[in-house]
Design a protein around this motif. Structure first.
Motif, mmCIF file in Angstrom:
data_model
loop_
_atom_site.group_PDB
_atom_site.id
_atom_site.type_symbol
_atom_site.label_atom_id
_atom_site.label_comp_id
_atom_site.label_asym_id
_atom_site.label_seq_id
_atom_site.Cartn_x
_atom_site.Cartn_y
_atom_site.Cartn_z
ATOM 1 N N PRO A 48 0.835 -1.208 0.000
ATOM 2 C CA PRO A 48 0.000 0.000 0.000
ATOM 3 C C PRO A 48 0.867 1.255 0.000
ATOM 4 O O PRO A 48 1.990 1.263 0.525
ATOM 5 N N GLY A 49 0.362 2.327 -0.591
ATOM 6 C CA GLY A 49 1.094 3.585 -0.557
ATOM 7 C C GLY A 49 1.335 4.048 0.876
ATOM 8 O O GLY A 49 0.501 3.849 1.757
ATOM 9 N N PHE A 50 2.484 4.672 1.098
ATOM 10 C CA PHE A 50 2.842 5.151 2.432
ATOM 11 C C PHE A 50 2.234 6.529 2.699
ATOM 12 O O PHE A 50 2.005 7.320 1.783
ATOM 13 N N ALA A 51 1.997 6.815 3.976
ATOM 14 C CA ALA A 51 1.419 8.093 4.412
ATOM 15 C C ALA A 51 2.478 8.919 5.133
ATOM 16 O O ALA A 51 3.062 8.456 6.119
ATOM 17 N N ASN A 52 2.698 10.123 4.657
ATOM 18 C CA ASN A 52 3.587 11.067 5.340
ATOM 19 C C ASN A 52 2.699 11.990 6.167
ATOM 20 O O ASN A 52 2.130 12.950 5.654
ATOM 21 N N VAL A 53 2.574 11.705 7.443
ATOM 22 C CA VAL A 53 1.573 12.363 8.278
ATOM 23 C C VAL A 53 2.095 13.658 8.900
ATOM 24 O O VAL A 53 1.328 14.402 9.500
ATOM 25 N N HIS A 54 3.366 13.971 8.707
ATOM 26 C CA HIS A 54 3.872 15.239 9.234
ATOM 27 C C HIS A 54 5.000 15.737 8.355
ATOM 28 O O HIS A 54 6.075 15.125 8.282
ATOM 29 N N SER A 55 4.768 16.881 7.704
ATOM 30 C CA SER A 55 5.751 17.458 6.794
ATOM 31 C C SER A 55 5.814 18.965 6.958
ATOM 32 O O SER A 55 4.788 19.638 7.086
ATOM 33 N N HIS A 56 7.042 19.483 6.933
ATOM 34 C CA HIS A 56 7.301 20.904 6.700
ATOM 35 C C HIS A 56 8.128 20.934 5.412
ATOM 36 O O HIS A 56 9.354 20.730 5.450
ATOM 37 N N ALA A 57 7.499 21.158 4.278
ATOM 38 C CA ALA A 57 8.174 20.973 2.994
ATOM 39 C C ALA A 57 9.408 21.849 2.852
ATOM 40 O O ALA A 57 10.438 21.412 2.326
ATOM 41 N N PHE A 58 9.347 23.094 3.342
ATOM 42 C CA PHE A 58 10.476 23.992 3.096
ATOM 43 C C PHE A 58 11.725 23.597 3.865
ATOM 44 O O PHE A 58 12.840 24.003 3.508
ATOM 45 N N HIS A 59 11.579 22.781 4.904
ATOM 46 C CA HIS A 59 12.757 22.340 5.646
ATOM 47 C C HIS A 59 13.698 21.507 4.780
ATOM 48 O O HIS A 59 14.870 21.321 5.136
ATOM 49 N N ARG A 60 13.218 21.004 3.662
ATOM 50 C CA ARG A 60 14.078 20.223 2.758
ATOM 51 C C ARG A 60 15.310 21.018 2.342
ATOM 52 O O ARG A 60 16.382 20.445 2.097
ATOM 53 N N ALA A 61 15.194 22.345 2.287
ATOM 54 C CA ALA A 61 16.321 23.185 1.890
ATOM 55 C C ALA A 61 17.407 23.261 2.960
ATOM 56 O O ALA A 61 18.478 23.825 2.718
ATOM 57 N N LEU A 62 17.150 22.696 4.135
ATOM 58 C CA LEU A 62 18.158 22.657 5.201
ATOM 59 C C LEU A 62 18.987 21.368 5.159
ATOM 60 O O LEU A 62 19.993 21.273 5.860
#
Length: 431
Positions: A48-62
């Motif tokens: 089954p597809g996985f669930a990302n239940v908590h994300s701060h997308a802009f933190h990827r730039a860190l």
């Protein structure tokens, strides 16, 4: 109707052999183990597809820019604030589009975006006060991922402290103003849901909490909870209770509430969360030195567990899933803390973000599938459920969301070279 055949597929009863999956209009209509190859034939294991239940997308730039720093969560936060100052709706759209595509490549089919970057700052407002929200919805749409946009209320810079500096970009003034802005946002699309968030009891004063709970209006309500000992200590000093007790008094803990992190809890806190969800973010909790939460004790109390990538130091649901088990082993000194089925349930806990018809390969369920390579150097020789302890994001070959193939043969069909997009957008932010 379309038919797909997999040598193995993880069904509600566990991995099964030679499985044909029939899909029509984005819904699984039949699942048939023990079938000869027919339709479109794959060579890996379907999960089954996985669930990302908590994300701060802009933190990827860190990622890769803060990991060698000494200090604590609080010193890391200063670096995060520097990044938050630089984002505008257009640049956030481009960054988030690439980040969400990275998530899909890793096997995530839904993401709950805990969204608190709202305004230009200094008390100003965009012409459309939900400009950032529209940007995130557009980004998720192009990446092909299901999005639950959790608009976060953030009104204080700490207990008894006004927001200052970049925090003013998060601040609506009071909970009523936040609720009016949230109510005015009406995203379109079948793959978008909306919810609400209390950033934390540090950032939303107690007298404002009931208005946020009311504003959530039966939708998912997420909250950062007891991530740091300092939060607990200050809450006790100001309110004479734990953060969990404060949320309980405000009526914030319901079956649709997701407490994120929940690392430092008393036995009473754990009992109070028994009807709610807890989302653990093992990669971020390790990266920030947050500590190890009481995952097994929470599950034993009836708390439903979910997982998230949070700060995006790693985007890999396979890592988060086995880290749930491994971290609890480290804390307890014992092995086998969770059954494989429990781990998959946490990894595919889409219901925590409002997607109630996902999380299993079964007739009547929405068609979100992930195919993983079972013959890589990491997965070769692995038996059945052991795939959760062996595979990585690099082993995902194909991803279907709502009956559409978004990733085929490890290529995102819309964005193509996701690495190049990430490199370009992150580089521009740090120039």
């Amino acid at each position: 109707m379309s038919s797909y055949w997999f040598p193995r597929a993880w069904l509600p009863g566990g991995p099964a052999d030679a499985v044909r999956i029939d899909i029509a209009e984005g819904v699984i209509t039949a699942v048939s183990p023990g079938e000869k190859p027919s339709g479109t034939v794959f060579s890996g294991l379907a999960v089954p597809g996985f669930a990302n239940v908590h994300s701060h997308a802009f933190h990827r730039a860190l990622r890769g820019r803060t990991h060698a720093d000494r200090g604590s969560f609080w010193t890391w936060r200063d670096r995060m604030y520097t990044l938050a100052r630089r984002l505008e709706p257009d640049s956030y759209y481009r960054l988030a589009r690439a980040v969400y595509a990275e998530m899909v490549l890793a096997g995530y089919t839904s993401v709950a975006e805990f969204h608190y970057l709202h305004h230009p700052g200094h008390g100003q407002r965009y012409a459309d006060p939900n400009e950032f929200s529209h940007a995130l919805v557009a980004a998720a749409g192009e990446a092909g991922i299901r999005l639950t946009l959790l608009d976060a209320c953030y009104l204080a810079g700490g207990f008894g402290q006004p927001t200052s500096g970049v925090q003013q970009r998060f601040d609506d003034g009071d909970a009523d103003a936040w609720a009016r802005r949230v109510e005015s946002f009406r995203p379109a699309g079948d793959l978008v849901l909306t919810g609400a968030a209390i950033h934390s009891v540090r950032a939303v004063p107690a007298e404002q909490l009931p208005a946020v709970v009311h504003g959530a209006a039966g939708r998912p309500l997420h909250v950062h909870l007891s991530e740091q000992p300092r939060e607990n200590e200050e809450c006790l000093a100001v309110y004479g209770c734990t953060p969990t007790e404060l949320l309980t008094a405000a009526g914030a803990l319901t079956p649709r509430t997701v407490a994120v992190h929940a690392t430092y809890l008393t036995p009473g806190d754990i009992a109070a969360l028994s009807d709610s969800w807890v989302c653990l973010c093992p990669s971020t909790e390790a990266d920030l030195g947050d500590g190890i939460g009481p995952a097994r004790a929470l599950a034993d109390a009836g708390v439903r567990l979910a997982l998230g990538s949070d700060g995006q130091s790693i985007i890999d649901p396979w890592f988060e899933t086995r880290a749930l088990e491994f971290h609890d082993r480290l804390a307890s000194g014992a092995r086998g803390r969770f059954e494989a089925g429990e781990l998959l349930d946490a990894a595919a806990a889409h219901a925590a973000s409002g997607w109630s018809n996902l999380g299993a390969i079964a007739p009547g369920r929405d068609a979100d599938l992930v195919c993983v390579d079972t013959g890589s150097v990491r997965t070769a020789g692995v038996d059945g459920p052991g795939i959760l302890f062996a595979a990585t994001a690099s082993d995902v070959t194909d991803v279907m969301i709502a009956g559409r193939w978004i990733v085929r043969d490890r290529i995102h069909r819309t964005l193509g070279n996701v690495a190049a997009a990430l490199d370009s957008e992150i580089g521009a932010l740090w120039q």
